[in-house]
Design an enzyme around this catalytic site. Structure first.
Site, PDB file in Angstrom:
ATOM      1  N   ASP A 165       3.776   4.006   1.408  1.00 19.16           N
ATOM      2  CA  ASP A 165       3.235   3.077   0.423  1.00 19.16           C
ATOM      3  C   ASP A 165       4.272   2.061  -0.039  1.00 19.16           C
ATOM      4  O   ASP A 165       4.272   1.651  -1.204  1.00 19.16           O
ATOM      5  CB  ASP A 165       2.655   3.835  -0.790  1.00 19.16           C
ATOM      6  CG  ASP A 165       1.717   4.939  -0.348  1.00 19.16           C
ATOM      7  OD1 ASP A 165       0.820   4.647   0.448  1.00 19.16           O
ATOM      8  OD2 ASP A 165       1.913   6.096  -0.760  1.00 19.16           O
ATOM      9  N   GLN A 215       2.859   5.675   7.297  1.00 20.98           N
ATOM     10  CA  GLN A 215       3.680   6.631   6.533  1.00 20.98           C
ATOM     11  C   GLN A 215       5.134   6.119   6.494  1.00 20.98           C
ATOM     12  O   GLN A 215       5.329   4.925   6.473  1.00 20.98           O
ATOM     13  CB  GLN A 215       3.579   8.058   7.100  1.00 20.98           C
ATOM     14  CG  GLN A 215       2.224   8.698   6.887  1.00 20.98           C
ATOM     15  CD  GLN A 215       1.233   8.346   7.964  1.00 20.98           C
ATOM     16  OE1 GLN A 215       1.551   8.363   9.141  1.00 20.98           O
ATOM     17  NE2 GLN A 215       0.023   8.041   7.595  1.00 20.98           N
ATOM     18  N   ASN A 250      -4.789   8.807   7.522  1.00 25.66           N
ATOM     19  CA  ASN A 250      -4.023   9.184   6.325  1.00 25.66           C
ATOM     20  C   ASN A 250      -3.312   7.943   5.780  1.00 25.66           C
ATOM     21  O   ASN A 250      -2.927   7.897   4.620  1.00 25.66           O
ATOM     22  CB  ASN A 250      -3.004  10.303   6.631  1.00 25.66           C
ATOM     23  CG  ASN A 250      -2.180  10.068   7.884  1.00 25.66           C
ATOM     24  OD1 ASN A 250      -2.471   9.168   8.657  1.00 25.66           O
ATOM     25  ND2 ASN A 250      -1.179  10.894   8.098  1.00 25.66           N
ATOM     26  N   LYS A 256       4.079  -1.904   3.526  1.00 23.69           N
ATOM     27  CA  LYS A 256       4.292  -2.297   4.928  1.00 23.69           C
ATOM     28  C   LYS A 256       3.199  -3.250   5.383  1.00 23.69           C
ATOM     29  O   LYS A 256       3.450  -4.170   6.152  1.00 23.69           O
ATOM     30  CB  LYS A 256       4.281  -1.069   5.846  1.00 23.69           C
ATOM     31  CG  LYS A 256       5.435  -0.132   5.635  1.00 23.69           C
ATOM     32  CD  LYS A 256       5.365   1.058   6.573  1.00 23.69           C
ATOM     33  CE  LYS A 256       4.239   2.020   6.290  1.00 23.69           C
ATOM     34  NZ  LYS A 256       4.303   2.724   5.016  1.00 23.69           N
ATOM     35  N   GLY A 314      -2.897   3.941   4.676  1.00 25.44           N
ATOM     36  CA  GLY A 314      -3.752   2.950   4.024  1.00 25.44           C
ATOM     37  C   GLY A 314      -2.940   1.701   3.783  1.00 25.44           C
ATOM     38  O   GLY A 314      -2.050   1.688   2.952  1.00 25.44           O
TER      39      GLY A 314
END
Ligand code: IMP
Length: 427
Positions: free
Chosen positions: A13, A223, A38, A16, A40
């Site tokens: 988070d 991630q 997973n 990116k 977002g």
């Protein structure tokens, strides 16, 4: 530099999506190479907020080839829904290609994700519940189902039957759940197969051709470094490798094809899910950062844990990824703070640590050594150059570069495409 990898340097988070979107404008190809829904990514274009979970951010640029690589795990219903949502917004996905080697997230993966977390109780990982871990488990156990099998009804039936028999045995005997129906899953997934078929091919072959032709390729990590299965805060990690080297494995190219590695750094730190977080702020400053920064998960809506920026994490991320430069995001979220702290070292049992601790026990015991700086307490969202940033803000940025031993490449002062200060040419 014809190929660029964008990596999260913290626990995810970092923003990116915005950096990738910025670079995607000039890219010929954008590749997602690991993880699944997973992730977002939030990208804001002309006041429209796009939340992408599986589609590469390049989808927002007509003409950009978007690849979903072999190490991505795909929930077909989610991907098709995302394509549909984009279509309704006038964004076409005809330039999307999906690796025939990508693994499928099946209904039992989502179910096992939740059941295993519940079984772990207070030791739970705090997963997104999307079936990511169980899907990668099956991949490693050689019982996963790949896109290429889905497209062949007989192979799909055979693989599903074998796997489901085993999954149902565990579901009923270990978890006391009802068995899942072969026919229901088979019919549901055959429907997806027909919709996905036009997109599926050998993306590795295609990508190698494009790289050989000198095209500009952007690898979009999901991630982040500290959630990497091999290098992160294990076991509180995801089940894939979000670090730079995995861009090659996850897309079917040689590692020498990766030219430049950009580490995305949020100006503070957040984490969702469980696990140690040395600079976490369990006070009003943490709450303030969460509220100003709307720090709630894009995928699950969970409140994110907030804390100061941690240079120990950044130096570790530089080491693991071979970072060339940093993209600092969400700097504007700190605009109101009277003082800002930056963790420059970890002290443990009376000494400063030189290496990032592998032991979570050690990590939870370290004492962050902070350098405290005055805040700038003015609005930075309209700054369009480094010189236009307030002096205290420049000092903070320079300090980040110095303590992490990385150049600053990009600074972002808001969600909009125009709120981006470029300090180094990328492509
Ligand atoms: P999983 O990836 O759903 O298995 O979750 C494993 C851990 O990674 C949990 O702590 C999640 O909160 C975290 N995680 C997974 N994806 C993201 C992401 O995109 N951003 C931040 N944390 C994530």
């Amino acid at each position: 530099m014809p190929t660029i990898v964008v990596i999260g340097t913290q626990w995810g988070d970092e923003g990116k999506g915005k950096i990738v979107d910025h670079l995607a404008e000039k890219a010929d190809v954008v590749v997602r190479y690991q993880g699944g829904n997973n992730a977002g990514h939030t990208v804001v274009v002309a006041n429209t907020v796009h939340k992408l979970h599986l589609l590469p951010s390049g989808i927002l640029y007509p003409g950009c080839l978007c690849l979903i690589g072999n190490d991505v795990v795909i929930d077909p219903a989610v991907l098709l829904q995302e394509i549909q949502t984009m279509r309704e917004r006038g964004i076409d996905s005809s330039n999307l290609r999906i690796s025939n080697r990508a693994h499928l997230i099946m209904p039992y993966h989502r179910l096992f994700d939740r059941l295993e977390e519940t079984r772990k109780g207070e030791h739970k990982v705090g997963t997104t519940g999307r079936g990511i871990g169980p899907c990668y488990q099956d991949k490693a156990a050689r019982t996963g189902i790949r896109m290429v099998s889905l497209l062949d009804p007989d192979t799909f039936a055979e693989e599903l039957r074998q796997t489901l028999e085993y999954k149902n045995a565990i579901l009923t005997a270990v978890f006391g759940e009802k068995p899942l129906s072969f026919t229901e899953i088979y019919q549901e997934y055959l429907g997806y197969a027909e919709k996905l078929r036009p997109y599926v091919l050998d993306t590795g072959y295609l990508l190698n051709e494009r790289i050989a032709a000198g095209q500009k390729v952007l690898f979009e990590g999901a991630q982040a470094t500290m959630l990497d299965l091999a290098h992160g805060t294990y076991p509180f990690v995801t089940s894939s490798n979000p670090t730079a080297a995995a861009a090659a494995v996850g897309s079917g190219i040689g590692p020498k094809c990766l030219d430049k590695i950009i580490g995305v750094v949020k100006a503070y730190t957040t984490r969702v899910g469980e696990g140690p977080f040395p600079t976490e702020l369990l006070n009003e400053t943490g709450d303030l950062i969460r509220e100003i920064g709307h720090e709630y998960g894009t995928t699950t809506g969970r409140p994110r844990r907030c804390g100061w920026l941690d240079a120990c994490v950044l130096r570790y991320a530089r080491q693991i990824n071979g970072l060339d430069c940093l993209a600092i995001t969400r700097l504007d979220i700190l605009d109101r703070l009277p003082e800002i702290k930056l963790c420059v070292a970890y002290r443990w049992q009376g000494r400063e640590l030189t290496e990032f601790p592998a032991s979570l026990k050690t990590l939870s015991e370290v004492e962050p050594v902070y350098e405290t700086m005055p805040g700038w307490q003015c609005d930075t969202t309209a700054a369009r150059s480094y010189a236009a940033l307030p002096p205290n803000c420049q000092r903070y940025l320079d300090k980040i570069a110095a303590v992490s031993a990385c150049r600053l490449g990009v600074v972002s002062v808001g969600p909009g495409r125009e709120q981006t200060i470029i300090l180094e040419d990328m492509f």
